[in-house]
Design a protein around this motif. Structure first.
Motif, PDB file in Angstrom:
ATOM      1  N   ALA A  21     -74.009 -28.316  24.487  1.00 31.88           N
ATOM      2  CA  ALA A  21     -74.105 -29.115  25.710  1.00 31.88           C
ATOM      3  C   ALA A  21     -75.309 -28.726  26.551  1.00 31.88           C
ATOM      4  O   ALA A  21     -75.721 -29.471  27.420  1.00 31.88           O
ATOM      5  N   ARG A  22     -75.885 -27.540  26.282  1.00 33.09           N
ATOM      6  CA  ARG A  22     -76.985 -27.076  27.114  1.00 33.09           C
ATOM      7  C   ARG A  22     -78.245 -27.907  26.918  1.00 33.09           C
ATOM      8  O   ARG A  22     -78.901 -28.303  27.864  1.00 33.09           O
ATOM      9  N   ASN A  23     -78.589 -28.171  25.661  1.00 32.57           N
ATOM     10  CA  ASN A  23     -79.830 -28.871  25.360  1.00 32.57           C
ATOM     11  C   ASN A  23     -79.605 -30.332  24.980  1.00 32.57           C
ATOM     12  O   ASN A  23     -80.550 -31.021  24.604  1.00 32.57           O
ATOM     13  N   LEU A  24     -78.375 -30.774  25.055  1.00 35.48           N
ATOM     14  CA  LEU A  24     -78.052 -32.113  24.582  1.00 35.48           C
ATOM     15  C   LEU A  24     -77.993 -33.099  25.738  1.00 35.48           C
ATOM     16  O   LEU A  24     -77.287 -32.880  26.717  1.00 35.48           O
ATOM     17  N   ALA A  25     -78.740 -34.199  25.626  1.00 37.49           N
ATOM     18  CA  ALA A  25     -78.668 -35.242  26.644  1.00 37.49           C
ATOM     19  C   ALA A  25     -77.339 -35.976  26.497  1.00 37.49           C
ATOM     20  O   ALA A  25     -76.875 -36.235  25.393  1.00 37.49           O
ATOM     21  N   MET A  26     -76.745 -36.317  27.617  1.00 36.69           N
ATOM     22  CA  MET A  26     -75.460 -36.994  27.552  1.00 36.69           C
ATOM     23  C   MET A  26     -75.560 -38.410  27.003  1.00 36.69           C
ATOM     24  O   MET A  26     -74.551 -39.049  26.738  1.00 36.69           O
ATOM     25  N   ASP A  27     -76.790 -38.917  26.856  1.00 35.32           N
ATOM     26  CA  ASP A  27     -76.934 -40.235  26.245  1.00 35.32           C
ATOM     27  C   ASP A  27     -77.118 -40.130  24.734  1.00 35.32           C
ATOM     28  O   ASP A  27     -77.412 -41.113  24.065  1.00 35.32           O
ATOM     29  N   GLY A  28     -76.937 -38.916  24.181  1.00 36.23           N
ATOM     30  CA  GLY A  28     -76.963 -38.754  22.728  1.00 36.23           C
ATOM     31  C   GLY A  28     -75.794 -39.501  22.111  1.00 36.23           C
ATOM     32  O   GLY A  28     -74.820 -39.844  22.790  1.00 36.23           O
ATOM     33  N   PRO A  29     -75.830 -39.761  20.807  1.00 35.62           N
ATOM     34  CA  PRO A  29     -74.772 -40.549  20.167  1.00 35.62           C
ATOM     35  C   PRO A  29     -73.454 -39.792  20.103  1.00 35.62           C
ATOM     36  O   PRO A  29     -73.427 -38.568  19.984  1.00 35.62           O
ATOM     37  N   ALA A  30     -72.371 -40.545  20.192  1.00 31.99           N
ATOM     38  CA  ALA A  30     -71.050 -39.959  20.001  1.00 31.99           C
ATOM     39  C   ALA A  30     -70.809 -39.786  18.504  1.00 31.99           C
ATOM     40  O   ALA A  30     -71.449 -40.431  17.671  1.00 31.99           O
ATOM     41  N   GLN A  31     -69.880 -38.902  18.177  1.00 34.39           N
ATOM     42  CA  GLN A  31     -69.556 -38.693  16.767  1.00 34.39           C
ATOM     43  C   GLN A  31     -68.942 -39.971  16.196  1.00 34.39           C
ATOM     44  O   GLN A  31     -67.952 -40.492  16.717  1.00 34.39           O
ATOM     45  N   SER A  32     -69.544 -40.483  15.132  1.00 30.53           N
ATOM     46  CA  SER A  32     -69.060 -41.738  14.537  1.00 30.53           C
ATOM     47  C   SER A  32     -68.379 -41.520  13.193  1.00 30.53           C
ATOM     48  O   SER A  32     -67.477 -42.267  12.827  1.00 30.53           O
ATOM     49  N   ASN A  33     -68.809 -40.507  12.462  1.00 36.42           N
ATOM     50  CA  ASN A  33     -68.222 -40.233  11.157  1.00 36.42           C
ATOM     51  C   ASN A  33     -67.152 -39.152  11.295  1.00 36.42           C
ATOM     52  O   ASN A  33     -67.465 -37.965  11.461  1.00 36.42           O
ATOM     53  N   LEU A  34     -65.900 -39.568  11.260  1.00 34.31           N
ATOM     54  CA  LEU A  34     -64.800 -38.617  11.382  1.00 34.31           C
ATOM     55  C   LEU A  34     -64.571 -37.926  10.047  1.00 34.31           C
ATOM     56  O   LEU A  34     -64.600 -38.543   8.992  1.00 34.31           O
ATOM     57  N   LEU A  35     -64.331 -36.611  10.122  1.00 27.07           N
ATOM     58  CA  LEU A  35     -64.118 -35.811   8.928  1.00 27.07           C
ATOM     59  C   LEU A  35     -62.632 -35.637   8.660  1.00 27.07           C
ATOM     60  O   LEU A  35     -61.798 -35.802   9.552  1.00 27.07           O
ATOM     61  N   SER A  36     -62.299 -35.306   7.434  1.00 32.48           N
ATOM     62  CA  SER A  36     -60.928 -34.953   7.063  1.00 32.48           C
ATOM     63  C   SER A  36     -60.867 -33.448   6.868  1.00 32.48           C
ATOM     64  O   SER A  36     -61.592 -32.896   6.034  1.00 32.48           O
ATOM     65  N   LYS A  37     -60.017 -32.784   7.648  1.00 29.41           N
ATOM     66  CA  LYS A  37     -59.918 -31.330   7.592  1.00 29.41           C
ATOM     67  C   LYS A  37     -58.488 -30.902   7.330  1.00 29.41           C
ATOM     68  O   LYS A  37     -57.537 -31.614   7.665  1.00 29.41           O
ATOM     69  N   THR A  38     -58.339 -29.724   6.751  1.00 28.07           N
ATOM     70  CA  THR A  38     -57.013 -29.173   6.488  1.00 28.07           C
ATOM     71  C   THR A  38     -56.641 -28.198   7.595  1.00 28.07           C
ATOM     72  O   THR A  38     -57.519 -27.656   8.287  1.00 28.07           O
ATOM     73  N   PRO A  39     -55.359 -27.917   7.794  1.00 30.00           N
ATOM     74  CA  PRO A  39     -54.964 -26.911   8.790  1.00 30.00           C
ATOM     75  C   PRO A  39     -55.573 -25.540   8.519  1.00 30.00           C
ATOM     76  O   PRO A  39     -55.869 -24.789   9.449  1.00 30.00           O
ATOM     77  N   GLU A  40     -55.773 -25.213   7.249  1.00 29.52           N
ATOM     78  CA  GLU A  40     -56.321 -23.910   6.900  1.00 29.52           C
ATOM     79  C   GLU A  40     -57.734 -23.729   7.438  1.00 29.52           C
ATOM     80  O   GLU A  40     -58.155 -22.601   7.743  1.00 29.52           O
ATOM     81  N   GLU A  41     -58.484 -24.814   7.579  1.00 26.92           N
ATOM     82  CA  GLU A  41     -59.866 -24.726   8.044  1.00 26.92           C
ATOM     83  C   GLU A  41     -59.963 -24.305   9.511  1.00 26.92           C
ATOM     84  O   GLU A  41     -60.987 -23.773   9.947  1.00 26.92           O
ATOM     85  N   ASN A  42     -58.929 -24.586  10.302  1.00 26.10           N
ATOM     86  CA  ASN A  42     -58.985 -24.201  11.717  1.00 26.10           C
ATOM     87  C   ASN A  42     -58.002 -23.087  12.061  1.00 26.10           C
ATOM     88  O   ASN A  42     -57.925 -22.674  13.208  1.00 26.10           O
ATOM     89  N   ARG A  43     -57.257 -22.601  11.064  1.00 29.39           N
ATOM     90  CA  ARG A  43     -56.283 -21.540  11.333  1.00 29.39           C
ATOM     91  C   ARG A  43     -56.994 -20.292  11.853  1.00 29.39           C
ATOM     92  O   ARG A  43     -57.972 -19.827  11.273  1.00 29.39           O
ATOM     93  N   THR A  44     -56.509 -19.751  12.974  1.00 27.95           N
ATOM     94  CA  THR A  44     -57.144 -18.612  13.623  1.00 27.95           C
ATOM     95  C   THR A  44     -56.072 -17.649  14.122  1.00 27.95           C
ATOM     96  O   THR A  44     -54.990 -18.090  14.524  1.00 27.95           O
ATOM     97  N   SER A  45     -56.359 -16.371  14.080  1.00 25.04           N
ATOM     98  CA  SER A  45     -55.404 -15.388  14.578  1.00 25.04           C
ATOM     99  C   SER A  45     -56.119 -14.290  15.346  1.00 25.04           C
ATOM    100  O   SER A  45     -57.303 -14.024  15.139  1.00 25.04           O
ATOM    101  N   VAL A  46     -55.390 -13.679  16.246  1.00 24.44           N
ATOM    102  CA  VAL A  46     -55.885 -12.568  17.055  1.00 24.44           C
ATOM    103  C   VAL A  46     -54.893 -11.426  16.915  1.00 24.44           C
ATOM    104  O   VAL A  46     -53.685 -11.633  17.042  1.00 24.44           O
ATOM    105  N   VAL A  47     -55.403 -10.216  16.646  1.00 23.66           N
ATOM    106  CA  VAL A  47     -54.553  -9.038  16.511  1.00 23.66           C
ATOM    107  C   VAL A  47     -54.742  -8.142  17.731  1.00 23.66           C
ATOM    108  O   VAL A  47     -55.875  -7.815  18.097  1.00 23.66           O
ATOM    109  N   TYR A  48     -53.636  -7.763  18.358  1.00 24.07           N
ATOM    110  CA  TYR A  48     -53.636  -6.815  19.470  1.00 24.07           C
ATOM    111  C   TYR A  48     -53.237  -5.454  18.903  1.00 24.07           C
ATOM    112  O   TYR A  48     -52.102  -5.270  18.467  1.00 24.07           O
ATOM    113  N   ASN A  49     -54.139  -4.504  18.960  1.00 19.50           N
ATOM    114  CA  ASN A  49     -53.858  -3.169  18.431  1.00 19.50           C
ATOM    115  C   ASN A  49     -53.180  -2.304  19.499  1.00 19.50           C
ATOM    116  O   ASN A  49     -53.719  -1.277  19.923  1.00 19.50           O
ATOM    117  N   PHE A  50     -51.990  -2.722  19.906  1.00 22.13           N
ATOM    118  CA  PHE A  50     -51.290  -2.003  20.963  1.00 22.13           C
ATOM    119  C   PHE A  50     -50.940  -0.573  20.564  1.00 22.13           C
ATOM    120  O   PHE A  50     -50.942   0.330  21.397  1.00 22.13           O
TER     121      PHE A  50
END
Length: 389
Positions: free
Chosen positions: A60-89
Motif C-alpha cells: 500500500a505504500r507505493n501503490l496508487a489507489m487507482d491501480g487495478p483491483a484483483q480480477s483473477n481469483l485463485l483457488s487455495k487450500t486451507p493448508e496454504e494459509n494454516r499458521t500457528s504460534v508457539v508460546y514457550n511458557f
C-alpha cells in the motif's frame, strides 16, 4: 479496569514466540511511513504476527489507489494459509509474566487479542495474490462466533495458537482458531483447550465496497466438514437477519422465548413497583451494570490505522469478567463467548464507552450456576451529540 501493560518492544524475536509458516520481511521501521506503523500497544505475539504481515501492507505504500483491483481469483487450500504460534511458557519467564493473571493462570483477554491478530494474518495469506500491481484488499473482523473453553489453561505449560481458513463466501471468510495445550508432536483431541470462529470481510481499498476473495478448496474430510459447517452458519445468519427484519413476533424462533420472557418481565415489575414483596434472590438488571470509558490512543491502532479489534475484545472481556465477579461475589470461570459483532470501526481519538450488565442467570445447578453478561461498546462524539454501537 486496568488495560494491562502490553509490550513496547518492536523486536518479536525477544519474546521467544515462534510463528510457523510466517511471511517475515525484515523491513526497518524507519523506512515505512508513520501511517503504516502498527501501534505500540501489543503483545510479543501480535508484534511478530504484524511483522509477518508487513510485506503485504507495504504494497500500500507505493501503490496508487487507482491501480487495478484483483480480477483473477485463485483457488487455495486451507493448508496454504494454516499458521500457528508457539508460546514457550515453560522456558520463557518474561513471556510467562506478560500473560499471567493474579491467580497464576492465563489472561484470556490477551489470548483474544492474539487470536484476532493471528486470524488477520491468516486472512491476509488467503487473500494475497502474486500480482504486485493490483491493490491489496482491506480485511476487517466482522464477527466472532462461539468461543468455547474446553478446559482450564496453565501459564507454566507451553501453549499453541493455530488456525486456517475453514470457509469462504463471496467477500467473507471464516477462520477456525484453536488454542492447544500442551504442545506436542502428536496432538490429541483433548489437547484443544479453546475453539473460536472469526469471520472476516474484504473491502476494496479505493471504493470501500465488498470485494471478492480467493476460492477455498478443502482437501481432507475434516476440512470438508468444517467448510460445510461454515456454510451452514452463514445460511443460519442470513435466515435470522430475514426473520428479524420481516417477523412480527410470530416466528418459531421468537415464540420459544415468549413464556420465559413474560415470567422475567413480571418479576421485574414486582421489583420496581412492589420491592417489599419481591423475591429477595432477584435483582434488577440495571443494578448489575458496570461502565468503562476510554479515549482510544494511537498506540492501540492496527496496521490499517484504526483501533485493533483484539484490543476492543480484550477490554470487553475484562469488563464482562468484572461484572460477573461483582455480581456473584466469587471469582468467575470463563466458559464461552456467544458472539462478537463489529458494527463499525473505531478510530484513534474516539471516545469509547463500554457498558456491561448481567442479562440472565442459570441456577438450576447450584454447584455451577452460570452468569450471562452482555457488553456493548459505544463510540460517543460529544461535539456532535451522537453515540453509535
Amino acid at each position: 479496569m486496568e488495560p494491562g501493560s502490553g509490550a513496547d518492544s518492536g523486536d518479536p524475536a525477544s519474546a521467544n514466540a515462534k510463528v510457523k509458516r510466517d511471511m517475515v520481511v525484515n523491513l526497518p521501521h524507519q523506512e515505512k511511513p508513520f501511517s503504516l506503523w502498527p501501534g505500540k500497544y501489543h503483545s510479543p505475539v501480535t508484534a511478530a504476527l504484524w511483522h509477518a504481515r508487513s510485506s503485504f501492507v507495504e504494497r500500500a505504500r507505493n501503490l496508487a489507489m487507482d491501480g487495478p483491483a484483483q480480477s483473477n481469483l485463485l483457488s487455495k487450500t486451507p493448508e496454504e494459509n494454516r499458521t500457528s504460534v508457539v508460546y514457550n511458557f515453560a522456558s520463557d519467564k518474561t513471556l510467562r509474566e506478560e500473560y499471567r493473571n493474579p491467580w497464576n493462570s492465563i489472561r484470556i483477554g490477551k489470548l483474544l487479542e492474539d487470536l484476532d491478530a493471528l486470524a488477520g494474518t491468516i486472512a491476509v495469506k488467503h487473500c494475497s495474490d502474486s500480482d504486485h500491481t493490483t491493490r491489496p484488499l482491506l480485511l476487517v473482523t466482522a464477527s466472532v462466533d462461539k468461543i468455547s473453553m474446553k478446559k482450564r489453561l496453565r501459564v507454566d505449560v507451553d501453549l499453541q495458537l493455530a488456525g486456517a481458513v475453514a470457509w469462504v463466501g463471496r467477500s467473507s471468510m471464516e477462520i477456525r482458531m484453536e488454542v492447544i495445550q500442551p504442545v506436542r508432536e502428536t496432538m490429541d483431541k483433548d489437547d484443544v483447550a479453546l475453539i473460536a470462529n472469526f469471520t472476516f470481510v474484504a473491502r476494496d481499498w479505493k471504493t470501500q465496497k465488498a470485494a471478492p476473495v480467493n476460492f477455498l478448496v478443502p482437501q481432507t474430510e475434516e476440512e470438508k466438514q468444517l467448510f460445510a459447517m461454515g456454510n451452514a452458519r452463514d445460511a443460519h445468519r442470513k435466515k435470522l437477519r430475514m426473520e428479524s427484519s420481516s417477523s412480527n413476533g410470530s416466528s418459531p424462533f421468537l415464540k420459544q422465548y415468549n413464556d420465559r420472557l413474560t415470567q422475567v418481565l413480571r418479576e421485574g415489575r414486582v421489583l420496581c413497583e412492589m420491592p417489599a414483596l419481591a423475591d429477595r434472590n432477584s435483582i434488577l438488571m440495571r443494578d448489575t451494570r458496570l461502565e468503562n470509558a476510554i479515549i482510544c490512543q494511537p498506540q492501540q491502532r492496527n496496521m490499517h490505522g484504526r483501533i485493533f479489534g483484539g484490543f476492543l475484545m480484550r477490554r470487553a472481556f475484562e469488563i464482562a469478567f468484572s461484572t460477573a465477579y461483582v455480581f456473584g461475589g466469587i471469582r468467575p470461570l470463563f466458559l464461552e463467548v456467544d458472539h462478537v459483532d463489529f458494527r463499525r470501526p473505531v478510530d484513534v481519538g474516539d471516545f469509547l464507552r463500554l457498558k456491561s450488565c448481567v442479562l440472565y442467570t442459570e441456577t438450576e445447578y447450584l454447584e455451577q450456576p452460570r452468569i450471562h453478561v452482555e457488553v456493548i461498546a459505544h463510540v460517543t462524539q460529544p461535539e456532535l451529540k451522537s453515540s453509535e454501537v
